[in-house]
Design an enzyme around this catalytic site. Structure first.
Site, PDB file in Angstrom:
ATOM      1  N   SER A   1     -36.706  88.321  17.787  1.00 21.77           N
ATOM      2  CA  SER A   1     -35.472  88.797  17.145  1.00 21.77           C
ATOM      3  C   SER A   1     -34.323  87.811  17.299  1.00 21.77           C
ATOM      4  CB  SER A   1     -35.043  90.138  17.764  1.00 21.77           C
ATOM      5  OG  SER A   1     -36.079  91.064  17.614  1.00 21.77           O
TER       6      SER A   1
ATOM      7  N   TRP B   1     -31.463  90.384  22.015  1.00 21.98           N
ATOM      8  CA  TRP B   1     -32.109  91.620  22.523  1.00 21.98           C
ATOM      9  C   TRP B   1     -33.458  91.334  23.171  1.00 21.98           C
ATOM     10  CZ3 TRP B   1     -31.152  91.724  16.959  1.00 21.98           C
ATOM     11  CH2 TRP B   1     -29.845  92.106  16.659  1.00 21.98           C
TER      12      TRP B   1
ATOM     13  N   GLN C   1     -31.903 120.822  26.174  1.00 18.22           N
ATOM     14  CA  GLN C   1     -31.459 122.151  25.734  1.00 18.22           C
ATOM     15  C   GLN C   1     -31.988 123.247  26.675  1.00 18.22           C
ATOM     16  OE1 GLN C   1     -29.314 122.391  23.368  1.00 18.22           O
ATOM     17  NE2 GLN C   1     -29.179 124.617  23.238  1.00 18.22           N
TER      18      GLN C   1
ATOM     19  N   GLU D   1     -39.945  96.768  18.754  1.00 20.32           N
ATOM     20  CA  GLU D   1     -41.304  96.439  18.276  1.00 20.32           C
ATOM     21  C   GLU D   1     -41.562  97.023  16.877  1.00 20.32           C
ATOM     22  OE1 GLU D   1     -44.438  96.060  21.037  1.00 20.32           O
ATOM     23  OE2 GLU D   1     -43.080  95.632  22.693  1.00 20.32           O
TER      24      GLU D   1
ATOM     25  N   SER E   1     -38.862 102.617  13.024  1.00 18.73           N
ATOM     26  CA  SER E   1     -39.708 103.624  12.352  1.00 18.73           C
ATOM     27  C   SER E   1     -39.877 103.270  10.882  1.00 18.73           C
ATOM     28  CB  SER E   1     -39.073 105.013  12.484  1.00 18.73           C
ATOM     29  OG  SER E   1     -39.072 105.379  13.845  1.00 18.73           O
TER      30      SER E   1
ATOM     31  N   ARG F   1     -47.366  97.635  19.691  1.00 17.28           N
ATOM     32  CA  ARG F   1     -46.926  98.957  19.209  1.00 17.28           C
ATOM     33  C   ARG F   1     -47.740 100.088  19.842  1.00 17.28           C
ATOM     34  NH1 ARG F   1     -45.810  96.247  13.275  1.00 17.28           N
ATOM     35  NH2 ARG F   1     -43.820  95.347  13.933  1.00 17.28           N
TER      36      ARG F   1
ATOM     37  N   PRO G   1     -29.926  87.176  15.859  1.00 22.21           N
ATOM     38  CA  PRO G   1     -28.773  87.929  15.357  1.00 22.21           C
ATOM     39  C   PRO G   1     -28.959  88.372  13.901  1.00 22.21           C
ATOM     40  CG  PRO G   1     -28.033  86.029  16.623  1.00 22.21           C
ATOM     41  CD  PRO G   1     -29.524  85.950  16.570  1.00 22.21           C
TER      42      PRO G   1
HETATM   43  N1  CAA Z   1     -51.582  90.569  11.326  1.00 21.66           N
HETATM   44  C1  CAA Z   1     -51.727  89.324  10.818  1.00 21.66           C
HETATM   45  N2  CAA Z   1     -50.946  88.817   9.853  1.00 21.66           N
HETATM   46  C2  CAA Z   1     -49.980  89.623   9.375  1.00 21.66           C
HETATM   47  C3  CAA Z   1     -49.775  90.928   9.828  1.00 21.66           C
HETATM   48  C4  CAA Z   1     -50.635  91.399  10.861  1.00 21.66           C
HETATM   49  N3  CAA Z   1     -50.501  92.618  11.387  1.00 21.66           N
HETATM   50  N4  CAA Z   1     -48.735  91.474   9.162  1.00 21.66           N
HETATM   51  C5  CAA Z   1     -48.303  90.536   8.297  1.00 21.66           C
HETATM   52  N5  CAA Z   1     -49.054  89.430   8.435  1.00 21.66           N
HETATM   53  C6  CAA Z   1     -48.944  88.184   7.681  1.00 21.66           C
HETATM   54  C7  CAA Z   1     -49.173  88.397   6.182  1.00 21.66           C
HETATM   55  O1  CAA Z   1     -50.540  88.334   5.865  1.00 21.66           O
HETATM   56  C8  CAA Z   1     -48.384  87.246   5.592  1.00 21.66           C
HETATM   57  O2  CAA Z   1     -49.126  86.052   5.671  1.00 21.66           O
HETATM   58  P1  CAA Z   1     -49.682  85.311   4.334  1.00 21.66           P
HETATM   59  O3  CAA Z   1     -48.509  85.181   3.404  1.00 21.66           O
HETATM   60  O4  CAA Z   1     -50.190  84.006   4.844  1.00 21.66           O
HETATM   61  O5  CAA Z   1     -50.752  86.203   3.813  1.00 21.66           O
HETATM   62  C9  CAA Z   1     -47.245  87.083   6.566  1.00 21.66           C
HETATM   63  O6  CAA Z   1     -47.609  87.698   7.794  1.00 21.66           O
HETATM   64  C10 CAA Z   1     -45.942  87.702   6.074  1.00 21.66           C
HETATM   65  O7  CAA Z   1     -46.204  89.060   5.842  1.00 21.66           O
HETATM   66  P2  CAA Z   1     -45.430  89.883   4.747  1.00 21.66           P
HETATM   67  O8  CAA Z   1     -45.424  89.139   3.471  1.00 21.66           O
HETATM   68  O9  CAA Z   1     -45.987  91.255   4.789  1.00 21.66           O
HETATM   69  O10 CAA Z   1     -43.940  89.821   5.342  1.00 21.66           O
HETATM   70  P3  CAA Z   1     -42.724  90.787   5.083  1.00 21.66           P
HETATM   71  O11 CAA Z   1     -41.518  90.013   5.411  1.00 21.66           O
HETATM   72  O12 CAA Z   1     -42.825  91.466   3.766  1.00 21.66           O
HETATM   73  O13 CAA Z   1     -42.923  91.983   6.139  1.00 21.66           O
HETATM   74  C11 CAA Z   1     -42.961  92.987   8.273  1.00 21.66           C
HETATM   75  C12 CAA Z   1     -43.443  91.870   7.375  1.00 21.66           C
HETATM   76  C13 CAA Z   1     -44.129  93.926   8.514  1.00 21.66           C
HETATM   77  C14 CAA Z   1     -41.781  93.759   7.753  1.00 21.66           C
HETATM   78  C15 CAA Z   1     -42.586  92.224   9.551  1.00 21.66           C
HETATM   79  O14 CAA Z   1     -41.502  91.363   9.297  1.00 21.66           O
HETATM   80  C16 CAA Z   1     -42.272  93.094  10.729  1.00 21.66           C
HETATM   81  O15 CAA Z   1     -43.177  93.617  11.372  1.00 21.66           O
HETATM   82  N6  CAA Z   1     -40.945  93.235  11.050  1.00 21.66           N
HETATM   83  C17 CAA Z   1     -40.543  93.899  12.262  1.00 21.66           C
HETATM   84  C18 CAA Z   1     -40.412  92.902  13.367  1.00 21.66           C
HETATM   85  C19 CAA Z   1     -40.549  93.530  14.711  1.00 21.66           C
HETATM   86  O16 CAA Z   1     -41.403  94.360  14.966  1.00 21.66           O
HETATM   87  N7  CAA Z   1     -39.710  93.069  15.641  1.00 21.66           N
HETATM   88  C20 CAA Z   1     -39.789  93.519  16.994  1.00 21.66           C
HETATM   89  C21 CAA Z   1     -39.182  92.500  17.894  1.00 21.66           C
HETATM   90  S1  CAA Z   1     -40.088  92.298  19.366  1.00 21.66           S
HETATM   91  C22 CAA Z   1     -39.574  93.491  20.435  1.00 21.66           C
HETATM   92  O17 CAA Z   1     -38.944  94.442  20.083  1.00 21.66           O
HETATM   93  C23 CAA Z   1     -40.066  93.303  21.802  1.00 21.66           C
HETATM   94  C24 CAA Z   1     -39.294  94.019  22.864  1.00 21.66           C
HETATM   95  O18 CAA Z   1     -38.355  93.487  23.385  1.00 21.66           O
HETATM   96  C25 CAA Z   1     -39.710  95.319  23.343  1.00 21.66           C
END
Ligand code: CAA
Length: 380
Positions: A126, A156, A336, A363, A366, A243, A128
């Protein structure tokens, strides 16, 4: 098909339960109040084998399965979600990723101390301006011969200050979009790497969440995880497993809320009888128990699929989506049921309610889980 846990699974669950009751419960309110990292407790979790649960024993892990991991996560999260997020990030985002995609040298150098709990890891995706839209990485890792030059800011970051090893996603080739992102292993102490401000949070206040700054940090090429450009896929694959861990955390917050509320409802009397004998309270508990059980089934199913080597991306998103909703619901109901006592720290449920909220955000929010699930539906 059977629903019975093995004797080994029961033993792991009971060990985690005893640890949570004996080692986490006594100081949990104080740590939450003063935003104190559970350093001593995390060290003990390492000794119990909880920091690298799924890592092979040859890399100092416990060689257990994902089922064991979620059972332990649930018990620890019932009491202290700050301790359990430290455990979850280390296990599923850092250790699992290193073991699955790291080179032998990387495993020797970094995975071994992480899996034993000697040091802690952090996962840095992540920024900004790149949260849910994770492909929009502004942090850059410019190829400079035998090393990368890393510049940028991460936000974060769980274990931000307590970690020693950081998996950092950064853009090497902007032209290639997400296929130009790399994941680099960065060590604390590398020149130009600075830990930024600590966030003051609503919940999981014992975990330390920081921003991180990288200014011309020289990261050796051998610290890249996977092939050039594999960083975004690495992050996605690792987060799918992560997740399941956060779903188990949410489940623990929900089942902990149910346990505290049931105990209280049996003890507290109003209008001449324990409040559990009043239908208004009894029905709340019945609904909480049913939702907790449904969440548990989703979490265990996702863990089981992962252990079988079967696809689990959709199920891990479902488990996280649902278990985090149940965590919110059950913790609010627990407050509650406790009435005025629920609103004060001593009875624990107000903390569970504050801790629950983050499980709907980190991660993958929702809404992101719904994107993941609905994309599967569209393509099935
Ligand atoms: N496994 C393997 N590859 C994957 C995948 C998976 N599960 N999901 C997506 N990909 C690949 C796709 O195949 C694509 O690759 P190609 O173009 O080569 O085929 C590439 O990744 C991009 O995927 P999308 O086109 O689907 O990308 P998008 O931008 O439309 O969406 C998303 C992707 C699912 C929204 C993703 O950006 C996402 O999960 N966002 C949320 C991020 C997140 O979870 N952040 C958490 C931060 S970490 C944290 O919180 C830790 C902590 O401190 C507790």
């Amino acid at each position: 098909m059977h629903f019975e846990l093995t004797e080994e699974h029961k033993m792991i669950r009971d060990t985690a339960r005893d640890f949570a009751q004996n080692e986490l419960l006594p100081g949990v309110i104080e740590r939450d109040t003063h935003e104190k990292f559970p350093a001593e407790q995390v060290k003990k979790m390492g000794e119990l084998g909880f920091m690298g649960m799924m890592v092979d024993t040859k890399y100092n892990g416990s060689g257990m399965d994902t089922m064991s991991y979620v059972l332990a996560m649930e018990e620890i999260s019932k009491i202290d979600a700050s301790a359990s997020v430290v455990m979850s990030v280390n296990n599923s985002l850092v250790c699992w990723g290193l073991e699955k995609f790291g080179t032998e040298e990387q495993k020797e150098k970094y995975l071994k101390p992480l899996a034993s709990g000697e040091v802690i890891g952090a996962f840095c995706l992540s920024e900004p301006e790149a949260g849910s839209d994770a492909t929009s990485q502004r942090t850059t890792a410019i190829d400079n011969g035998d090393h990368y030059i890393l510049n940028g800011t991460k936000n974060w970051i769980t274990n931000g200050n307590s970690a020693s090893v950081y998996l950092v996603m950064a853009q090497t080739d902007v032209e290639k979009g997400h296929r130009g992102i790399n994941c680099l292993i960065v060590e604390k102490g590398m020149e130009g790497f600075q830990v930024g401000k600590k966030e003051e949070k609503l919940g999981i206040r014992g975990s330390d969440t920081h921003s991180l700054m990288f200014t011309d940090v020289k990261v050796p090429k051998e610290n890249r995880l996977g092939e050039d450009g594999f960083g975004f896929k690495f992050a996605m694959k690792v987060l799918s497993g992560g997740r399941i861990g956060i779903a188990a955390q949410a489940l623990g917050i929900a089942s902990g809320s149910l346990e505290f509320a049931t105990k209280y409802a049996k003890e507290r009397k109003a209008f001449g009888k324990p409040i559990i004998e009043h239908q208004g309270v009894a029905f709340k508990l019945a609904e909480m128990a049913t939702k907790v059980e449904a969440a548990r089934h989703l979490v265990l199913k996702a863990a089981w699929l992962k252990d079988q080597g079967m696809p689990f991306d959709k199920e891990s998103a479902m488990a996280k989506l649902y278990a985090s909703e149940v965590a919110m619901y059950a913790s609010v109901e627990a407050v509650q049921i406790h009435g005025g006592y629920g609103y004060v720290k001593e009875y624990h449920v107000e903390r569970l309610m504050r801790d629950a909220k983050i499980t709907q955000i980190y991660e993958g929010t929702s809404e992101i889980q719904k994107i993941v699930i609905s994309r599967f539906l569209a393509n099935e």
